[in-house]
Design a protein around this motif. Structure first.
Motif, mmCIF file in Angstrom:
data_model
loop_
_atom_site.group_PDB
_atom_site.id
_atom_site.type_symbol
_atom_site.label_atom_id
_atom_site.label_comp_id
_atom_site.label_asym_id
_atom_site.label_seq_id
_atom_site.Cartn_x
_atom_site.Cartn_y
_atom_site.Cartn_z
ATOM 1 N N ILE A 186 0.998 -1.167 -0.024
ATOM 2 C CA ILE A 186 -0.112 -0.018 0.080
ATOM 3 C C ILE A 186 0.857 1.307 0.056
ATOM 4 C CG2 ILE A 186 -1.918 1.437 1.207
ATOM 5 C CD1 ILE A 186 -2.445 -1.489 2.554
ATOM 6 N N ASP A 187 0.863 2.162 -0.986
ATOM 7 C CA ASP A 187 1.572 3.581 -1.181
ATOM 8 C C ASP A 187 1.496 3.907 0.300
ATOM 9 O OD1 ASP A 187 2.440 2.746 -3.629
ATOM 10 O OD2 ASP A 187 0.834 3.913 -4.587
ATOM 11 N N GLY A 188 2.695 4.294 0.612
ATOM 12 C CA GLY A 188 2.620 5.320 1.806
ATOM 13 C C GLY A 188 2.687 4.571 3.065
ATOM 14 N N GLU A 189 2.244 3.400 3.195
ATOM 15 C CA GLU A 189 2.109 2.582 4.330
ATOM 16 C C GLU A 189 3.258 1.412 4.532
ATOM 17 O OE1 GLU A 189 -1.724 1.404 5.297
ATOM 18 O OE2 GLU A 189 -2.711 3.423 4.839
ATOM 19 N N LYS A 190 3.633 1.084 5.587
ATOM 20 C CA LYS A 190 4.638 0.078 5.867
ATOM 21 C C LYS A 190 4.286 -1.008 6.623
ATOM 22 C CE LYS A 190 8.035 3.598 5.806
ATOM 23 N NZ LYS A 190 9.211 4.509 6.499
ATOM 24 N N TYR A 191 2.930 -0.977 7.071
ATOM 25 C CA TYR A 191 2.600 -2.193 7.958
ATOM 26 C C TYR A 191 1.018 -2.690 7.616
ATOM 27 C CZ TYR A 191 1.090 -4.743 12.083
ATOM 28 O OH TYR A 191 0.796 -5.680 13.137
ATOM 29 N N VAL A 192 1.028 -4.131 7.498
ATOM 30 C CA VAL A 192 -0.237 -4.575 7.399
ATOM 31 C C VAL A 192 -0.569 -5.884 8.400
ATOM 32 C CG1 VAL A 192 -1.721 -6.122 5.933
ATOM 33 C CG2 VAL A 192 -0.140 -4.269 4.897
ATOM 34 N N PRO A 193 -1.632 -5.719 9.345
ATOM 35 C CA PRO A 193 -1.479 -6.912 10.537
ATOM 36 C C PRO A 193 -1.338 -8.035 9.877
ATOM 37 C CG PRO A 193 -3.462 -5.195 10.654
ATOM 38 C CD PRO A 193 -2.674 -4.658 9.093
ATOM 39 N N GLU A 206 -0.568 5.359 11.663
ATOM 40 C CA GLU A 206 0.348 5.393 10.162
ATOM 41 C C GLU A 206 -0.225 4.531 9.061
ATOM 42 O OE1 GLU A 206 3.947 4.493 11.644
ATOM 43 O OE2 GLU A 206 4.178 6.295 12.914
ATOM 44 N N ASN A 207 -1.048 3.568 9.243
ATOM 45 C CA ASN A 207 -1.381 2.628 8.348
ATOM 46 C C ASN A 207 -2.783 2.356 8.048
ATOM 47 O OD1 ASN A 207 1.663 1.479 7.751
ATOM 48 N ND2 ASN A 207 1.276 1.785 9.784
ATOM 49 N N PRO A 208 -3.676 3.438 7.920
ATOM 50 C CA PRO A 208 -5.197 3.455 8.032
ATOM 51 C C PRO A 208 -5.775 2.561 7.115
ATOM 52 C CG PRO A 208 -4.440 5.516 7.145
ATOM 53 C CD PRO A 208 -3.394 4.739 7.579
ATOM 54 N N GLN A 209 -5.027 2.378 5.788
ATOM 55 C CA GLN A 209 -5.758 1.554 4.722
ATOM 56 C C GLN A 209 -5.425 0.001 4.861
ATOM 57 O OE1 GLN A 209 -5.176 2.934 0.428
ATOM 58 N NE2 GLN A 209 -3.663 4.328 1.468
ATOM 59 N N ALA A 210 -4.264 -0.309 5.517
ATOM 60 C CA ALA A 210 -4.121 -1.735 5.968
ATOM 61 C C ALA A 210 -5.158 -2.031 7.108
ATOM 62 C CB ALA A 210 -2.685 -1.849 6.278
ATOM 63 N N TRP A 211 -5.548 -1.175 7.802
ATOM 64 C CA TRP A 211 -6.219 -1.578 8.844
ATOM 65 C C TRP A 211 -7.552 -1.760 8.587
ATOM 66 C CZ3 TRP A 211 -5.022 -3.539 13.557
ATOM 67 C CH2 TRP A 211 -3.800 -3.553 14.017
ATOM 68 N N LEU A 212 -8.030 -1.016 7.551
ATOM 69 C CA LEU A 212 -9.252 -0.617 6.704
ATOM 70 C C LEU A 212 -9.562 -2.371 6.173
ATOM 71 C CD1 LEU A 212 -11.971 0.343 5.631
ATOM 72 C CD2 LEU A 212 -10.552 1.032 3.492
ATOM 73 N N LEU A 213 -8.413 -2.564 5.438
ATOM 74 C CA LEU A 213 -8.496 -4.035 4.773
ATOM 75 C C LEU A 213 -8.815 -5.166 6.019
ATOM 76 C CD1 LEU A 213 -5.493 -4.308 2.296
ATOM 77 C CD2 LEU A 213 -7.913 -4.235 1.833
ATOM 78 N N TYR A 214 -7.882 -5.008 7.103
ATOM 79 C CA TYR A 214 -8.374 -6.055 7.998
ATOM 80 C C TYR A 214 -9.398 -6.116 8.809
ATOM 81 C CZ TYR A 214 -7.739 -7.746 12.866
ATOM 82 O OH TYR A 214 -7.682 -8.581 14.227
ATOM 83 N N TYR A 215 -10.076 -4.855 9.044
ATOM 84 C CA TYR A 215 -11.221 -4.853 9.775
ATOM 85 C C TYR A 215 -12.520 -5.118 8.852
ATOM 86 C CZ TYR A 215 -9.436 -3.419 14.342
ATOM 87 O OH TYR A 215 -8.683 -3.016 15.362
ATOM 88 N N GLY A 216 -12.108 -4.793 7.332
ATOM 89 C CA GLY A 216 -13.305 -5.059 6.542
ATOM 90 C C GLY A 216 -13.240 -6.628 6.242
ATOM 91 N N GLN A 217 -12.163 -7.603 6.191
ATOM 92 C CA GLN A 217 -12.154 -8.873 6.056
ATOM 93 C C GLN A 217 -12.705 -9.682 7.273
ATOM 94 O OE1 GLN A 217 -8.646 -11.117 4.191
ATOM 95 N NE2 GLN A 217 -8.298 -11.223 6.381
ATOM 96 N N ARG A 218 -12.383 -8.915 8.351
ATOM 97 C CA ARG A 218 -12.988 -9.619 9.722
ATOM 98 C C ARG A 218 -14.468 -9.405 9.780
ATOM 99 N NH1 ARG A 218 -9.519 -11.139 14.315
ATOM 100 N NH2 ARG A 218 -7.930 -12.266 13.088
ATOM 101 N N ALA A 219 -14.827 -8.178 9.442
ATOM 102 C CA ALA A 219 -16.318 -8.007 9.488
ATOM 103 C C ALA A 219 -17.142 -8.794 8.499
ATOM 104 C CB ALA A 219 -16.466 -6.276 8.972
ATOM 105 N N GLU A 220 -16.346 -9.080 7.633
ATOM 106 C CA GLU A 220 -17.022 -9.907 6.392
ATOM 107 C C GLU A 220 -17.275 -11.519 6.867
ATOM 108 O OE1 GLU A 220 -16.369 -9.135 1.996
ATOM 109 O OE2 GLU A 220 -14.856 -8.724 3.097
#
Length: 151
Positions: free
Chosen positions: A35-42, A83-97
Motif C-alpha cells: 500500500i503506497d505510503g504505508e509500511k505495515y499490514v496486520p 500510520e497505516n489506515p488503509q491496511a487496517w481498513l483491509l483487516y477490519y473489512g475482512q474480519r467484518a465480512e
C-alpha cells in the motif's frame, strides 16, 4: 487436537502466544499487500486468508522462547493504526465480512467504519462489504470510537 485453523484454535479456548510456521509456497500464495505510503499490514489479515484454504498442524510443544518488551508490537498498535489506515481498513473489512453475527462482528464493523472515514472511503455508497442493515448495527460502536479518538 491435531489439525485446526488458527481461528478454530482460538474458538476452542486457546489463549497465549503462538509460533506459526508456514511452508514457503503457502506464504508466497498469500503475499502481504503493498500500500503506497504505508509500511505495515496486520499479520492476521494474511493468517485469516490462509485459514480459508489450509489447516494448521498443532504441535503442543515449545518452539520459541521470547521476551515481551515494553516497546513491542502491543505498545505500538495505536501508532501503527494511525500510520497505516488503509491496511487496517483491509483487516477490519475482512474480519467484518468473515465473522459470524456477534458482538465481535459489530466491533469489527465499527472499526471498519472508523478506518473507512480515515481514508475517505464511503461505507454506505458504492461497493460495500456488508448489506446496509448490518453496517447500521456497527454505527453505535463507530460513534463511540469517534468520541474516544476524536478523529
Amino acid at each position: 487436537m491435531k489439525y485446526t485453523t488458527l481461528q478454530g484454535l482460538y474458538r476452542k479456548g486457546f489463549s497465549g502466544e503462538t509460533t506459526l510456521v508456514f511452508r514457503t509456497d503457502v506464504l508466497r500464495h498469500f503475499p502481504f499487500p503493498e500500500i503506497d505510503g504505508e509500511k505495515y499490514v496486520p499479520e492476521d489479515y494474511i493468517y485469516d486468508r490462509i485459514d480459508k484454504e489450509y489447516v494448521l498442524r498443532v504441535l503442543p510443544r515449545i518452539l520459541t522462547i521470547c521476551e515481551l518488551v515494553t516497546s513491542g508490537y502491543t505498545d505500538s498498535v495505536e501508532r501503527l493504526r494511525d500510520e497505516n489506515p488503509q491496511a487496517w481498513l483491509l483487516y477490519y473489512g475482512q474480519r467484518a465480512e468473515d465473522a459470524p453475527m456477534s458482538m465481535l462482528k459489530l466491533k469489527y464493523i465499527s472499526h471498519y467504519m472508523q478506518f473507512a472515514r480515515a481514508v475517505g472511503k464511503p461505507v454506505f455508497r458504492g461497493e460495500r462489504i456488508l448489506p446496509v442493515p448490518v453496517l447500521l448495527l456497527g454505527l453505535p460502536g463507530y460513534v463511540l470510537l469517534r468520541l474516544r479518538h476524536k478523529k
